[in-house]
Design a protein around this motif. Structure first.
Motif, PDB file in Angstrom:
ATOM      1  N   LEU A 111       0.600  -1.088   0.217  1.00 33.87           N
ATOM      2  CA  LEU A 111      -0.137  -0.651   0.317  1.00 33.87           C
ATOM      3  C   LEU A 111       0.739   1.202   0.345  1.00 33.87           C
ATOM      4  CD1 LEU A 111      -2.202  -1.405   2.519  1.00 33.87           C
ATOM      5  CD2 LEU A 111      -2.843  -1.167   0.905  1.00 33.87           C
ATOM      6  N   ALA A 112      -0.194   2.258  -0.320  1.00 33.44           N
ATOM      7  CA  ALA A 112       1.276   3.198  -0.767  1.00 33.44           C
ATOM      8  C   ALA A 112       1.777   4.183   1.102  1.00 33.44           C
ATOM      9  CB  ALA A 112      -0.076   5.065  -0.846  1.00 33.44           C
ATOM     10  N   SER A 113       0.855   4.094   1.494  1.00 39.42           N
ATOM     11  CA  SER A 113       0.419   3.957   3.400  1.00 39.42           C
ATOM     12  C   SER A 113       0.563   2.922   4.204  1.00 39.42           C
ATOM     13  CB  SER A 113      -1.168   4.664   3.429  1.00 39.42           C
ATOM     14  OG  SER A 113      -1.294   4.885   5.127  1.00 39.42           O
ATOM     15  N   HIS A 114       1.984   2.492   4.836  1.00 39.11           N
ATOM     16  CA  HIS A 114       2.032   1.266   5.221  1.00 39.11           C
ATOM     17  C   HIS A 114       3.567   2.245   6.183  1.00 39.11           C
ATOM     18  CE1 HIS A 114       1.635  -2.996   4.317  1.00 39.11           C
ATOM     19  NE2 HIS A 114       2.526  -2.821   4.732  1.00 39.11           N
ATOM     20  N   TYR A 115       3.996   1.333   6.680  1.00 36.47           N
ATOM     21  CA  TYR A 115       5.730   1.388   7.446  1.00 36.47           C
ATOM     22  C   TYR A 115       5.022   2.319   8.467  1.00 36.47           C
ATOM     23  CZ  TYR A 115       7.144  -1.071   3.749  1.00 36.47           C
ATOM     24  OH  TYR A 115       7.656  -2.450   2.729  1.00 36.47           O
ATOM     25  N   ALA A 116       3.819   2.959   9.176  1.00 31.50           N
ATOM     26  CA  ALA A 116       3.506   4.378   9.189  1.00 31.50           C
ATOM     27  C   ALA A 116       3.310   4.081  10.994  1.00 31.50           C
ATOM     28  CB  ALA A 116       1.584   4.456   9.178  1.00 31.50           C
ATOM     29  N   PRO A 117       3.615   4.757  11.630  1.00 27.61           N
ATOM     30  CA  PRO A 117       3.415   5.291  13.351  1.00 27.61           C
ATOM     31  C   PRO A 117       2.454   5.873  13.811  1.00 27.61           C
ATOM     32  CG  PRO A 117       4.886   6.890  12.177  1.00 27.61           C
ATOM     33  CD  PRO A 117       4.709   5.617  11.457  1.00 27.61           C
ATOM     34  N   ARG A 118       1.557   6.161  15.213  1.00 23.82           N
ATOM     35  CA  ARG A 118       0.263   6.735  14.922  1.00 23.82           C
ATOM     36  C   ARG A 118       0.632   8.401  14.645  1.00 23.82           C
ATOM     37  NH1 ARG A 118       0.207   3.734  19.556  1.00 23.82           N
ATOM     38  NH2 ARG A 118       1.160   5.129  20.778  1.00 23.82           N
ATOM     39  N   CYS A 119       1.320   9.169  14.858  1.00 23.23           N
ATOM     40  CA  CYS A 119       1.506  10.225  15.440  1.00 23.23           C
ATOM     41  C   CYS A 119       2.101  10.229  13.393  1.00 23.23           C
ATOM     42  CB  CYS A 119       3.215  10.396  15.631  1.00 23.23           C
ATOM     43  SG  CYS A 119       4.966  10.250  15.252  1.00 23.23           S
ATOM     44  N   GLN A 120       2.027  11.438  13.531  1.00 28.21           N
ATOM     45  CA  GLN A 120       1.510  12.562  11.907  1.00 28.21           C
ATOM     46  C   GLN A 120       3.484  12.909  11.362  1.00 28.21           C
ATOM     47  OE1 GLN A 120      -1.063  13.380   9.761  1.00 28.21           O
ATOM     48  NE2 GLN A 120       0.819  13.746   8.391  1.00 28.21           N
ATOM     49  N   LEU A 121       3.919  12.370  10.358  1.00 29.03           N
ATOM     50  CA  LEU A 121       4.445  13.021   9.774  1.00 29.03           C
ATOM     51  C   LEU A 121       4.888  13.751   8.943  1.00 29.03           C
ATOM     52  CD1 LEU A 121       7.040   9.074   8.932  1.00 29.03           C
ATOM     53  CD2 LEU A 121       6.500  10.941  11.359  1.00 29.03           C
ATOM     54  N   VAL A 122       5.958  14.762   8.953  1.00 26.43           N
ATOM     55  CA  VAL A 122       6.326  15.871   7.982  1.00 26.43           C
ATOM     56  C   VAL A 122       7.586  15.810   7.369  1.00 26.43           C
ATOM     57  CG1 VAL A 122       6.719  18.432   7.928  1.00 26.43           C
ATOM     58  CG2 VAL A 122       4.470  17.401   8.908  1.00 26.43           C
ATOM     59  N   LEU A 123       8.155  15.550   6.526  1.00 22.99           N
ATOM     60  CA  LEU A 123       9.533  15.346   6.041  1.00 22.99           C
ATOM     61  C   LEU A 123       9.756  16.208   5.163  1.00 22.99           C
ATOM     62  CD1 LEU A 123       8.524  12.206   3.621  1.00 22.99           C
ATOM     63  CD2 LEU A 123       9.120  12.562   6.302  1.00 22.99           C
ATOM     64  N   ARG A 137      14.782  14.033   6.012  1.00 25.44           N
ATOM     65  CA  ARG A 137      15.014  12.910   4.773  1.00 25.44           C
ATOM     66  C   ARG A 137      16.710  12.554   4.597  1.00 25.44           C
ATOM     67  NH1 ARG A 137      11.243  15.387  -0.073  1.00 25.44           N
ATOM     68  NH2 ARG A 137      11.560  12.926  -0.969  1.00 25.44           N
ATOM     69  N   PRO A 138      16.316  11.579   3.936  1.00 18.62           N
ATOM     70  CA  PRO A 138      18.329  11.585   3.742  1.00 18.62           C
ATOM     71  C   PRO A 138      18.789  11.961   2.563  1.00 18.62           C
ATOM     72  CG  PRO A 138      17.283   9.356   3.277  1.00 18.62           C
ATOM     73  CD  PRO A 138      15.566  10.767   4.458  1.00 18.62           C
ATOM     74  N   PRO A 139      20.296  11.857   2.342  1.00 16.03           N
ATOM     75  CA  PRO A 139      20.501  12.345   0.524  1.00 16.03           C
ATOM     76  C   PRO A 139      20.110  10.929  -0.320  1.00 16.03           C
ATOM     77  CG  PRO A 139      22.597  12.172   1.855  1.00 16.03           C
ATOM     78  CD  PRO A 139      20.558  11.648   3.054  1.00 16.03           C
ATOM     79  N   ALA A 140      19.290  11.909  -1.572  1.00 11.17           N
ATOM     80  CA  ALA A 140      18.646  10.001  -2.524  1.00 11.17           C
ATOM     81  C   ALA A 140      19.647   9.586  -3.390  1.00 11.17           C
ATOM     82  CB  ALA A 140      17.637  11.252  -3.380  1.00 11.17           C
ATOM     83  N   VAL A 141      20.463   8.962  -2.562  1.00 12.14           N
ATOM     84  CA  VAL A 141      21.011   8.090  -2.411  1.00 12.14           C
ATOM     85  C   VAL A 141      21.567   7.122  -2.237  1.00 12.14           C
ATOM     86  CG1 VAL A 141      23.163   9.613  -3.805  1.00 12.14           C
ATOM     87  CG2 VAL A 141      23.181   8.814  -1.410  1.00 12.14           C
ATOM     88  N   GLY A 142      22.031   5.728  -2.711  1.00 16.62           N
ATOM     89  CA  GLY A 142      22.162   4.162  -2.005  1.00 16.62           C
ATOM     90  C   GLY A 142      21.261   3.726  -1.070  1.00 16.62           C
TER      91      GLY A 142
END
Ligand code: TXA
Ligand code: MG
Length: 299
Positions: free
Chosen positions: A213-225, A278-283
């Motif tokens: 699913l698009a929404s998965h691996y989710a904690p209860r809290c809201q995440l802002v990236l 967010r992490p750098p988008a490599v590896g």
């Protein structure tokens, strides 16, 4: 908490066993025991059309669990197993429908974790195992996470400490030509490209293997990236409730290893909104960012 010997006996008796792998903890059952595999779906609250990965002890067993194996599949298995790579292959008839959700393919993986390896070697067969969390929650990276999510829904837990990698295995569908990357993980796109001599096909956006699913691996809290620490502070302005910032830095291995534990901690501390740099988008950063985007997706 139990020994590998007790876990093997439990698998033989059709019971559920949580065990460590190098990625995350798995919730395992004998892959050829339909009744035992059904218990996995019940314990997780997982819909029956989400297929399970079958774990085996050694790469040499690939022909016992899959048929019509491509050269690409054999090369990836030879180089990357044991390790954090799941190959989607044409399934062997011995694998029951309940494992694959009726699909003609099966996800197969040979974990490198010593405890998982010993468990699979002593058991001898295949162990069907998703991550050992309640459906939709973040995966467990230590035995305490398994206990918190599943409690006595699991018969046996083998405690192997904190997992080393911290995010789920890379999934590559090798029934397609070129092979298709279904989920990013510690076996990176660059590694797969180097091993095969050509790049895998990629799906756009957060990875969506069948049953994902698009929404998965989710904690209860809201995440802002956010993209940087500086953006985190401005994102915090104007938010209500308990706000916290997670800025793990650029060491991608530590970021992946810590991520799910930090998300669980935020929930345990009653955080309403967690701002995550967010992490750098490599590896390995691509795998981390994939999980973050799923965890942040609207539920
Ligand atoms: O690292 C991991 O892969 C962990 C450890 C325990 O091995 N397992 C894991 O399992 O993450 P799970 O069930 O949480 O995620 C497996 C994903 C599912 O989203 C499922 O859609 C996909 O693998 N999958 C399994 N079999 C498949 C198949 N035949 N075709 C396409 N996708 C498949
Ligand atoms: Mg999972």
């Amino acid at each position: 908490m139990s020994s590998v010997r007790e876990a093997v006996a439990a698998l033989r008796a059709g019971k559920l066993v949580a065990f460590p792998t190098e990625t995350v903890y798995g919730l395992g059952a004998n892959a050829e025991n339909v009744h035992a595999v059904r218990k996995i779906f019940a314990a997780k609250g997982r819909p029956p059309d989400h297929p399970l990965i079958v774990h085996v002890a050694a790469a040499g067993q690939i022909d016992e669990w899959a048929v019509s194996i491509s050269d690409d599949a054999r090369i990836l298995a030879a180089v990357a197993w044991p390790g954090p790579l799941t190959l989607v292959l044409h399934r062997h008839p011995r694998i029951p429908d309940v494992v694959t959700g009726g699909r003609p393919t099966v996800g197969l993986r040979v974990p490198s974790h010593l405890v998982a390896h010993e468990l699979l070697t002593q058991f001898g067969g295949g162990v069907a195992a998703p991550s050992a969390n309640r459906f939709g929650h973040v995966s467990p990276t230590c035995a305490a996470h398994v206990l918190a999510d599943l409690g006595d829904r699991v018969d046996v837990i083998v405690d192997g400490g904190m997992t080393d990698i911290g995010v789920e295995s890379t999934i590559v569908d090798v029934t397609l030509d070129p092979p298709m990357l279904l989920r990013h993980g510690a076996v990176t796109v660059d590694m797969i490209t180097a091993i095969l001599g050509r790049a895998p096909q990629e799906t756009a956006g957060p990875s969506r293997a069948s049953g994902m699913l698009a929404s998965h691996y989710a904690p209860r809290c809201q995440l802002v990236l956010v993209d940087s620490r500086a953006h985190a502070d401005s994102a915090a302005d104007g938010l209500y409730g308990t706000v916290d910032v997670l800025a793990p830095g650029d060491d991608l291995s530590s970021y992946a290893r810590g991520l799910y534990g930090w998300l669980r901690d935020a929930d345990n501390r009653g955080v309403d909104t967690l701002i995550v740099v967010r992490p750098p988008a490599v590896g390995l950063g691509l795998a981390i960012d994939d999980r973050l985007r799923k965890a942040a997706a609207n539920r």
